[in-house]
Design a protein around this motif. Sequence first.
Motif, short mmCIF file in Angstrom:
data_model
loop_
_atom_site.label_atom_id
_atom_site.label_comp_id
_atom_site.label_asym_id
_atom_site.label_seq_id
_atom_site.Cartn_x
_atom_site.Cartn_y
_atom_site.Cartn_z
N TRP A 192 -11.05 -1.58 -11.28
CA TRP A 192 -11.35 -2.87 -10.70
C TRP A 192 -12.65 -3.42 -11.28
O TRP A 192 -12.75 -4.59 -11.62
CB TRP A 192 -11.45 -2.74 -9.18
N ASN A 243 -1.32 -8.08 3.75
CA ASN A 243 -0.38 -8.08 2.64
C ASN A 243 -0.38 -6.71 1.97
O ASN A 243 -1.00 -6.51 0.94
CB ASN A 243 -0.75 -9.17 1.62
N SER A 248 -3.84 -6.32 -0.01
CA SER A 248 -4.48 -7.26 -0.93
C SER A 248 -5.03 -8.50 -0.22
O SER A 248 -5.91 -9.17 -0.75
CB SER A 248 -3.51 -7.67 -2.04
N THR A 271 0.63 -3.95 -0.44
CA THR A 271 1.26 -4.17 -1.74
C THR A 271 1.60 -2.91 -2.51
O THR A 271 2.51 -2.93 -3.32
CB THR A 271 0.36 -5.04 -2.63
N SER A 272 0.88 -1.82 -2.31
CA SER A 272 1.08 -0.64 -3.14
C SER A 272 0.78 0.60 -2.32
O SER A 272 -0.12 0.59 -1.48
CB SER A 272 0.16 -0.71 -4.36
N THR A 330 -2.68 -0.20 -0.23
CA THR A 330 -3.57 -1.35 -0.36
C THR A 330 -3.12 -2.51 0.51
O THR A 330 -1.94 -2.69 0.76
CB THR A 330 -3.62 -1.83 -1.82
N TYR A 349 -5.10 -4.61 -5.63
CA TYR A 349 -3.67 -4.91 -5.55
C TYR A 349 -2.86 -3.62 -5.55
O TYR A 349 -2.01 -3.42 -4.72
CB TYR A 349 -3.23 -5.81 -6.70
#
Length: 165
Positions: A151, A77, A94, A79-80, A92, A122
């Motif tokens: 984080w 997944n 996730s 995401t960024s 990233t 994320y």
Amino acid sequence: ASRTNIGLLSQEKQLGALSYSVDSVRGMVATGTHIFYLSPKGVHGVLKTVGSPSAKPDAGLVAVSPVSEDSGKPAWNPTSIAWDGANMLYFTDSAYGTLYRVPALNTYQHNLTKFVDAPGVYGVTLISFTSGGLRSASSPLAGVVALLAAWCWLSAVPAASHGWC
């Protein structure tokens, strides 16, 4: 005198598609010459000066998912995505809590490199600072340190369990 908007835009101000190769875009970053974006298929890139959008499925596919579809493992997944200001992209995943990097110099296909494990990650960004007109070099390590610090600060996981904080 007031300005009347009659709905006309100059050619330079019109929006247009850069690519039709994916149905879902999850993150996007602009470098000096390219625009890179994430999809479930991988990392894609197009030149900012592209003449006409491509609909070919693998057009501009810079890096593919490290998880093959027939592996039986859950899909990744992405995401960024962030650019270091030089020649690397960092993004990233996730689903697996991983930060990857890939070259940002062109749209040829490259292998992904795992940069660091980051459970619960994320988003990612890289920062640089200016002081008195002098700009600090953008450092991927500084960005990762900022990412991990954020984080650790926000995480519900006790600091001792992952050993970074």
